[in-house]
Scaffold this active site. Sequence first.
Site, PDB file in Angstrom:
ATOM      1  N   LYS A  86     -27.670   2.066 -10.130  1.00  0.00           N
ATOM      2  CA  LYS A  86     -27.879   0.636  -9.847  1.00  0.00           C
ATOM      3  C   LYS A  86     -28.918   0.333  -8.766  1.00  0.00           C
ATOM      4  O   LYS A  86     -29.028  -0.818  -8.346  1.00  0.00           O
ATOM      5  CB  LYS A  86     -26.548   0.004  -9.452  1.00  0.00           C
ATOM      6  CG  LYS A  86     -25.940   0.606  -8.191  1.00  0.00           C
ATOM      7  CD  LYS A  86     -24.740  -0.164  -7.668  1.00  0.00           C
ATOM      8  CE  LYS A  86     -24.233   0.413  -6.376  1.00  0.00           C
ATOM      9  NZ  LYS A  86     -23.140  -0.315  -5.768  1.00  0.00           N
ATOM     10  N   TYR A 117     -34.337  -0.751 -13.795  1.00  0.00           N
ATOM     11  CA  TYR A 117     -32.890  -0.963 -13.743  1.00  0.00           C
ATOM     12  C   TYR A 117     -32.484  -2.123 -14.665  1.00  0.00           C
ATOM     13  O   TYR A 117     -31.617  -1.972 -15.537  1.00  0.00           O
ATOM     14  CB  TYR A 117     -32.446  -1.235 -12.286  1.00  0.00           C
ATOM     15  CG  TYR A 117     -31.021  -1.738 -12.183  1.00  0.00           C
ATOM     16  CD1 TYR A 117     -29.956  -0.938 -12.590  1.00  0.00           C
ATOM     17  CD2 TYR A 117     -30.747  -3.023 -11.705  1.00  0.00           C
ATOM     18  CE1 TYR A 117     -28.644  -1.406 -12.520  1.00  0.00           C
ATOM     19  CE2 TYR A 117     -29.445  -3.492 -11.623  1.00  0.00           C
ATOM     20  CZ  TYR A 117     -28.400  -2.682 -12.034  1.00  0.00           C
ATOM     21  OH  TYR A 117     -27.107  -3.150 -11.969  1.00  0.00           O
TER      22      TYR A 117
HETATM   23  P1  NAD Z   1     -20.900   2.218  -8.017  1.00  0.00           P
HETATM   24  O1  NAD Z   1     -22.058   3.147  -7.873  1.00  0.00           O
HETATM   25  O2  NAD Z   1     -19.989   2.046  -6.868  1.00  0.00           O
HETATM   26  O3  NAD Z   1     -20.038   2.619  -9.289  1.00  0.00           O
HETATM   27  C1  NAD Z   1     -20.606   3.276 -10.400  1.00  0.00           C
HETATM   28  C2  NAD Z   1     -19.732   4.477 -10.706  1.00  0.00           C
HETATM   29  O4  NAD Z   1     -20.324   5.185 -11.815  1.00  0.00           O
HETATM   30  C3  NAD Z   1     -19.648   5.467  -9.540  1.00  0.00           C
HETATM   31  O5  NAD Z   1     -18.298   5.784  -9.322  1.00  0.00           O
HETATM   32  C4  NAD Z   1     -20.447   6.680 -10.010  1.00  0.00           C
HETATM   33  O6  NAD Z   1     -19.938   7.884  -9.472  1.00  0.00           O
HETATM   34  C5  NAD Z   1     -20.273   6.570 -11.515  1.00  0.00           C
HETATM   35  N1  NAD Z   1     -21.354   7.215 -12.274  1.00  0.00           N
HETATM   36  C6  NAD Z   1     -22.690   7.130 -12.058  1.00  0.00           C
HETATM   37  N2  NAD Z   1     -23.341   7.858 -12.967  1.00  0.00           N
HETATM   38  C7  NAD Z   1     -22.399   8.412 -13.778  1.00  0.00           C
HETATM   39  C8  NAD Z   1     -22.460   9.271 -14.905  1.00  0.00           C
HETATM   40  N3  NAD Z   1     -23.628   9.733 -15.391  1.00  0.00           N
HETATM   41  N4  NAD Z   1     -21.307   9.630 -15.493  1.00  0.00           N
HETATM   42  C9  NAD Z   1     -20.119   9.193 -15.018  1.00  0.00           C
HETATM   43  N5  NAD Z   1     -19.998   8.386 -13.945  1.00  0.00           N
HETATM   44  C10 NAD Z   1     -21.130   7.999 -13.341  1.00  0.00           C
HETATM   45  O7  NAD Z   1     -21.509   0.812  -8.449  1.00  0.00           O
HETATM   46  P2  NAD Z   1     -20.806  -0.607  -8.576  1.00  0.00           P
HETATM   47  O8  NAD Z   1     -21.417  -1.495  -7.558  1.00  0.00           O
HETATM   48  O9  NAD Z   1     -19.350  -0.474  -8.662  1.00  0.00           O
HETATM   49  O10 NAD Z   1     -21.394  -1.055  -9.979  1.00  0.00           O
HETATM   50  C11 NAD Z   1     -20.688  -0.848 -11.193  1.00  0.00           C
HETATM   51  C12 NAD Z   1     -21.564  -1.312 -12.345  1.00  0.00           C
HETATM   52  O11 NAD Z   1     -21.915  -2.676 -12.147  1.00  0.00           O
HETATM   53  C13 NAD Z   1     -22.889  -0.549 -12.465  1.00  0.00           C
HETATM   54  O12 NAD Z   1     -23.142  -0.342 -13.835  1.00  0.00           O
HETATM   55  C14 NAD Z   1     -23.903  -1.502 -11.872  1.00  0.00           C
HETATM   56  O13 NAD Z   1     -25.184  -1.340 -12.442  1.00  0.00           O
HETATM   57  C15 NAD Z   1     -23.305  -2.858 -12.243  1.00  0.00           C
HETATM   58  N6  NAD Z   1     -23.707  -3.939 -11.328  1.00  0.00           N
HETATM   59  C16 NAD Z   1     -23.457  -3.809  -9.971  1.00  0.00           C
HETATM   60  C17 NAD Z   1     -23.855  -4.825  -9.118  1.00  0.00           C
HETATM   61  C18 NAD Z   1     -23.654  -4.701  -7.627  1.00  0.00           C
HETATM   62  O14 NAD Z   1     -24.279  -5.462  -6.877  1.00  0.00           O
HETATM   63  N7  NAD Z   1     -22.797  -3.821  -7.139  1.00  0.00           N
HETATM   64  C19 NAD Z   1     -24.482  -5.973  -9.628  1.00  0.00           C
HETATM   65  C20 NAD Z   1     -24.701  -6.059 -10.999  1.00  0.00           C
HETATM   66  C21 NAD Z   1     -24.297  -5.035 -11.847  1.00  0.00           C
END
Ligand code: NAD
Length: 351
Positions: free
Chosen positions: A95, A159
């Site tokens: 992300k 992204y």
């Molecule tokens: P985060 O990084 O805390 O959570 C993502 C999780 O995915 C992590 O636990 C990571 O270990 C896991 N992960 C990453 N690559 C992986 C893989 N190849 N296989 C298995 N697991 C994997 O992020 P978050 O903030 O909780 O975001 C969750 C989702 O929401 C993401 O897809 C992100 O793009 C989307 N998102 C987040 C935000 C934000 O501001 N936090 C905003 C919009 C969208």
Amino acid sequence: MANILVTGGAGFIGSHTCLVLLSHGHNLVVIDDLSNSSSVALERVAKLAGVGFGKERLQLIRCDIRDQAKLEAVFTSKANCSSQLEAVIHFAGLKAVSESVAKPLHYWDVNVSGSTALLAAMEAHECRTIVFSSTSTVYGEPEFFPLTESTPTNPIHPYAQTKLAVEQILGSLAIAGPWRSACLRYFNPVGAHPSGSIGEDPLGVPNNLFPYITQIAAGRHEKLRVFGDDYLTDDGTGIRDYLHVMDLAEAHAAALDHMLQSRAPLNLTLNLGTGKGLSVMNVVHGFEAATGVTIPYEMVGRRAGDVPKLEACPKKAEKILGWKAKRSLADMCRDGWAWQSANPNGYRGSK
Ligand code: NAD
Ligand code: UDP
């Protein structure tokens, strides 16, 4: 009550959503490679929910979402013990915007190839209900507000391009077969569960405003660099639509219920925000007022790739899901600070 696969469930938004889903009675299998998270988050979720960790209600399987064979084995083993997976909430992915510019192939691989591997495993096991984490950055640098789901998309970095690509794949699947999908376009999730036991724990120096502020308050950084005070906004600083992560978690439960109840195929796209944008200085002053902690800052130049403003029209989510963000900026700051002050170094070194 349903058996749900949660990819990326150990992460920031995933862990809070797991807690809400457990409180709704669902059984969860989390798959996560723990590349940006800690299993301690889920141990704490289990404790908060009053369920056993690693037992029927909440299991963690360490797995990369690109590993289709292992994903299929997860579906098969659940089906063999009569707890067939009925739906997936798909958080796993990368992300960081600037990293996506530097390593586009890696982002397309994890975010898009990872999603197609997951979707193929789902299809093979006739599980065709999915909630997908999308982002407000698919709108690029919009000129007209509020942003509705029919505002044209214009992703300006890899992204956002990868997220929009997965939305399009889900659109194609909905045409081809009986899929039910919801693409949730999150605006800026912040804060933490009010217990302070779980929260956001970025690796390294945070890119995002809110964890940077809470880490300054915890003494981990000296001051905030405010990226740009010459935007065409009231105080010149950038505007975003910040929403409490617990509101966002509740939206996932509502989206899941909506889809599980629908007999017809669905391909929803929903903005999730409060509808009220806040400037960087609004957040800084809001944090100081809610916590009593002063945040030193200096104005510096704009950050490359930043847009002046993103603000949701969240009315479609309210109409379809009956969901509305209900927590205030003061709640986001108080709860985010409860987490950071109790866990100054996040989950690292804690048990
Ligand atoms: P985060 O990084 O805390 O959570 C993502 C999780 O995915 C992590 O636990 C990571 O270990 C896991 N992960 C990453 N690559 C992986 C893989 N190849 N296989 C298995 N697991 C994997 O992020 P978050 O903030 O909780 O975001 C969750 C989702 O929401 C993401 O897809 C992100 O793009 C989307 N998102 C987040 C935000 C934000 O501001 N936090 C905003 C919009 C969208
Ligand atoms: N921001 C800032 N200093 C920081 C981090 C972010 O001034 O150290 C600003 C950024 O320019 C934007 C807002 O805070 O206007 C939100 O940034 P964030 O990275 O949290 O979210 P995004 O830009 O991805 O929506």
